[in-house]
Write a protein that holds these residues in place. Sequence first.
Motif, PDB file in Angstrom:
ATOM      1  N   MET A  23     -21.113  71.890  20.802  1.00 25.52           N
ATOM      2  CA  MET A  23     -19.973  72.735  20.511  1.00 25.52           C
ATOM      3  C   MET A  23     -20.122  73.390  19.130  1.00 25.52           C
ATOM      4  O   MET A  23     -19.884  74.598  18.974  1.00 25.52           O
ATOM      5  N   VAL A  24     -20.558  72.625  18.128  1.00 30.59           N
ATOM      6  CA  VAL A  24     -20.762  73.175  16.787  1.00 30.59           C
ATOM      7  C   VAL A  24     -21.885  74.210  16.807  1.00 30.59           C
ATOM      8  O   VAL A  24     -21.783  75.271  16.175  1.00 30.59           O
ATOM      9  N   LYS A  29     -23.507  79.979  16.440  1.00 32.64           N
ATOM     10  CA  LYS A  29     -24.124  81.162  17.037  1.00 32.64           C
ATOM     11  C   LYS A  29     -23.120  82.307  17.161  1.00 32.64           C
ATOM     12  O   LYS A  29     -23.444  83.466  16.885  1.00 32.64           O
ATOM     13  N   ILE A  30     -21.906  81.995  17.578  1.00 36.95           N
ATOM     14  CA  ILE A  30     -20.872  83.028  17.728  1.00 36.95           C
ATOM     15  C   ILE A  30     -20.539  83.648  16.378  1.00 36.95           C
ATOM     16  O   ILE A  30     -20.465  84.879  16.247  1.00 36.95           O
ATOM     17  N   GLN A  32     -22.395  83.745  13.639  1.00 36.47           N
ATOM     18  CA  GLN A  32     -23.540  84.508  13.152  1.00 36.47           C
ATOM     19  C   GLN A  32     -23.619  85.862  13.845  1.00 36.47           C
ATOM     20  O   GLN A  32     -23.923  86.877  13.220  1.00 36.47           O
ATOM     21  N   HIS A  33     -23.340  85.887  15.128  1.00 38.44           N
ATOM     22  CA  HIS A  33     -23.346  87.145  15.866  1.00 38.44           C
ATOM     23  C   HIS A  33     -22.246  88.079  15.346  1.00 38.44           C
ATOM     24  O   HIS A  33     -22.467  89.281  15.195  1.00 38.44           O
ATOM     25  N   GLN A  34     -21.063  87.528  15.070  1.00 41.54           N
ATOM     26  CA  GLN A  34     -19.973  88.345  14.549  1.00 41.54           C
ATOM     27  C   GLN A  34     -20.306  88.900  13.172  1.00 41.54           C
ATOM     28  O   GLN A  34     -20.027  90.063  12.884  1.00 41.54           O
ATOM     29  N   HIS A  35     -20.938  88.085  12.305  1.00 40.16           N
ATOM     30  CA  HIS A  35     -21.325  88.557  10.978  1.00 40.16           C
ATOM     31  C   HIS A  35     -22.383  89.655  11.069  1.00 40.16           C
ATOM     32  O   HIS A  35     -22.324  90.646  10.338  1.00 40.16           O
ATOM     33  N   ALA A  36     -23.346  89.485  11.958  1.00 41.97           N
ATOM     34  CA  ALA A  36     -24.394  90.492  12.127  1.00 41.97           C
ATOM     35  C   ALA A  36     -23.807  91.795  12.651  1.00 41.97           C
ATOM     36  O   ALA A  36     -24.195  92.887  12.216  1.00 41.97           O
ATOM     37  N   LYS A  37     -22.864  91.693  13.567  1.00 43.06           N
ATOM     38  CA  LYS A  37     -22.215  92.890  14.122  1.00 43.06           C
ATOM     39  C   LYS A  37     -21.432  93.618  13.039  1.00 43.06           C
ATOM     40  O   LYS A  37     -21.498  94.843  12.927  1.00 43.06           O
ATOM     41  N   TRP A  38     -20.690  92.885  12.210  1.00 48.76           N
ATOM     42  CA  TRP A  38     -19.943  93.492  11.112  1.00 48.76           C
ATOM     43  C   TRP A  38     -20.894  94.149  10.119  1.00 48.76           C
ATOM     44  O   TRP A  38     -20.646  95.256   9.646  1.00 48.76           O
ATOM     45  N   HIS A  39     -21.974  93.461   9.789  1.00 54.08           N
ATOM     46  CA  HIS A  39     -22.941  93.985   8.830  1.00 54.08           C
ATOM     47  C   HIS A  39     -23.552  95.284   9.334  1.00 54.08           C
ATOM     48  O   HIS A  39     -23.673  96.255   8.586  1.00 54.08           O
TER      49      HIS A  39
END
Length: 142
Positions: A23-24, A29-30, A32-39
């Motif tokens: 779960m962690v 992963k979720i 990190q994906h959100q941060h990469a998308k924002w970046h």
Amino acid sequence: MTPSEAQKDCIMQLNALDELRKMVFSHIKITQHQHAKWHDKYIERKFKSGDWALLYDSRYKDSMGKLQTRWLGAYEIVEVFENRAVRLATIDLVRFKLLVNGHRIRLYHKTSTKQDFLQQFDNQVKTTVPAASAGGLLDPES
């Protein structure tokens, strides 16, 4: 408690620990994906060949005086690669080529000379005055 019950309890705790780890891991992963998308959405820089850029001087990253500049340049962007690396060229006669990471540069807007500025100003005045005089606002004869 019999040994078989203690073993079952230990196995159940290990399974719960594995579930928590999974779960962690999925949560990491979720995020990190959100941060990469924002970046990519807000910080991605688009460079084209022919633009001018300033290069960040990383030598003064930690100990720099407050009046010293961190940016070197201006350099001309010669080529932009898919991995966001950028090939720069100096404006000197030597024109050696430099390959840097795209995160280390920022676009440089060349300052115009006095003649260029006056020419742009004259062009703007010429385009706005006839449009205004056609309406009769600035035309003294009407």
